[in-house]
Write a protein that holds these residues in place. Structure first.
Motif, PDB file in Angstrom:
ATOM      1  N   GLU A  12       0.831  -1.210   0.000  1.00  0.00           N
ATOM      2  CA  GLU A  12       0.000   0.000   0.000  1.00  0.00           C
ATOM      3  C   GLU A  12       0.865   1.259   0.000  1.00  0.00           C
ATOM      4  O   GLU A  12       0.600   2.192  -0.776  1.00  0.00           O
ATOM      5  N   ARG A  13       1.891   1.293   0.837  1.00  0.00           N
ATOM      6  CA  ARG A  13       2.778   2.472   0.889  1.00  0.00           C
ATOM      7  C   ARG A  13       3.450   2.713  -0.458  1.00  0.00           C
ATOM      8  O   ARG A  13       3.550   3.847  -0.928  1.00  0.00           O
ATOM      9  N   ARG A  16       0.792   4.004  -2.950  1.00  0.00           N
ATOM     10  CA  ARG A  16       0.423   5.397  -2.657  1.00  0.00           C
ATOM     11  C   ARG A  16       1.551   6.346  -3.079  1.00  0.00           C
ATOM     12  O   ARG A  16       1.290   7.398  -3.664  1.00  0.00           O
ATOM     13  N   HIS A  19       1.783   6.647  -6.962  1.00  0.00           N
ATOM     14  CA  HIS A  19       0.700   7.420  -7.570  1.00  0.00           C
ATOM     15  C   HIS A  19       0.537   8.797  -6.935  1.00  0.00           C
ATOM     16  O   HIS A  19      -0.424   9.517  -7.259  1.00  0.00           O
ATOM     17  N   ALA A  20       1.456   9.176  -6.046  1.00  0.00           N
ATOM     18  CA  ALA A  20       1.361  10.486  -5.380  1.00  0.00           C
ATOM     19  C   ALA A  20       1.315  11.587  -6.434  1.00  0.00           C
ATOM     20  O   ALA A  20       2.053  11.565  -7.414  1.00  0.00           O
ATOM     21  N   TYR A  30      -5.563   9.867  -6.715  1.00  0.00           N
ATOM     22  CA  TYR A  30      -5.682   8.534  -7.303  1.00  0.00           C
ATOM     23  C   TYR A  30      -5.652   7.429  -6.256  1.00  0.00           C
ATOM     24  O   TYR A  30      -6.273   6.383  -6.433  1.00  0.00           O
ATOM     25  N   ALA A  31      -4.971   7.660  -5.155  1.00  0.00           N
ATOM     26  CA  ALA A  31      -4.888   6.641  -4.109  1.00  0.00           C
ATOM     27  C   ALA A  31      -6.262   6.290  -3.554  1.00  0.00           C
ATOM     28  O   ALA A  31      -6.460   5.173  -3.062  1.00  0.00           O
ATOM     29  N   GLU A  32      -7.221   7.205  -3.653  1.00  0.00           N
ATOM     30  CA  GLU A  32      -8.579   6.892  -3.203  1.00  0.00           C
ATOM     31  C   GLU A  32      -9.162   5.749  -4.036  1.00  0.00           C
ATOM     32  O   GLU A  32      -9.879   4.890  -3.511  1.00  0.00           O
ATOM     33  N   ALA A  35      -7.489   2.451  -2.913  1.00  0.00           N
ATOM     34  CA  ALA A  35      -8.043   2.008  -1.625  1.00  0.00           C
ATOM     35  C   ALA A  35      -9.439   1.420  -1.821  1.00  0.00           C
ATOM     36  O   ALA A  35      -9.777   0.394  -1.213  1.00  0.00           O
ATOM     37  N   TRP A  55      -3.901  -2.966  -4.998  1.00  0.00           N
ATOM     38  CA  TRP A  55      -3.118  -1.743  -4.765  1.00  0.00           C
ATOM     39  C   TRP A  55      -2.239  -1.410  -5.965  1.00  0.00           C
ATOM     40  O   TRP A  55      -1.976  -0.245  -6.246  1.00  0.00           O
ATOM     41  N   SER A  59      -0.538   0.397 -11.636  1.00  0.00           N
ATOM     42  CA  SER A  59       0.801   0.981 -11.488  1.00  0.00           C
ATOM     43  C   SER A  59       1.644   0.906 -12.758  1.00  0.00           C
ATOM     44  O   SER A  59       2.323   1.876 -13.104  1.00  0.00           O
TER      45      SER A  59
END
Length: 150
Positions: A12-13, A16, A19-20, A30-32, A35, A55, A59
């Motif tokens: 997950e990290r 996230r 895609h930051a 995008y992380a929403e 999740a 997740w 990517s």
């Protein structure tokens, strides 16, 4: 002896971070979406391989991570296969994409969670009419190609 794999919190990290700064079509982080897909996989009874793939599912397609990273990452072969199955290729017909998903164990459940979030009426409501219509048709066509929900 097998090498240690990334834990789900580590995956997950990574996702996230990769895609930051990216946003979805509605301008949301995008992380929403990632999740929500992971939550959908969990709600559908998905396992850890499928959760990790949730997740990471966009990517490589979104160039947030490279195919080389995916190949070398300490992930299960099944997680890698699901991510690759869900990675659309430029110009690829929807029928070929759907066949690859259906032919990859575990990928259909992740794609169902992805489609459910993508087609969420509340999410689509913030888009302009033309985009909403185009995407609604696109998601319905993919659902039809994939068959009834599992």
């Amino acid at each position: 002896m097998t090498a240690p794999r990334l834990s789900l919190p580590e995956v997950e990290r990574i996702a996230r971070a990769a895609h930051a700064g990216q946003t979805d079509k509605a301008g949301r982080p995008y992380a929403e979406h990632l999740a929500a897909v992971a939550d959908g996989v969990r709600a559908r009874g998905g396992d850890d391989d499928q959760l990790a793939a949730a997740w990471l599912h966009d990517s490589v397609e979104d160039h947030a991570l490279t195919g080389e990273w995916l190949a070398a990452a300490p992930l299960s072969d099944r997680t890698r296969a699901i991510v690759l199955a869900l990675t659309r290729h430029p110009g690829e017909p929807p029928e070929s994409y759907a066949r690859r998903i259906l032919g990859t164990p575990g990928a259909l459940l992740v794609k169902e969670a992805d489609l459910a979030h993508n087609a969420d009426p509340g999410r689509l409501a913030v888009l302009d009419e033309a985009s909403r219509k185009r995407l609604t048709e696109k998601y319905a066509r993919m659902r039809a190609l994939l068959g009834p929900p599992s």
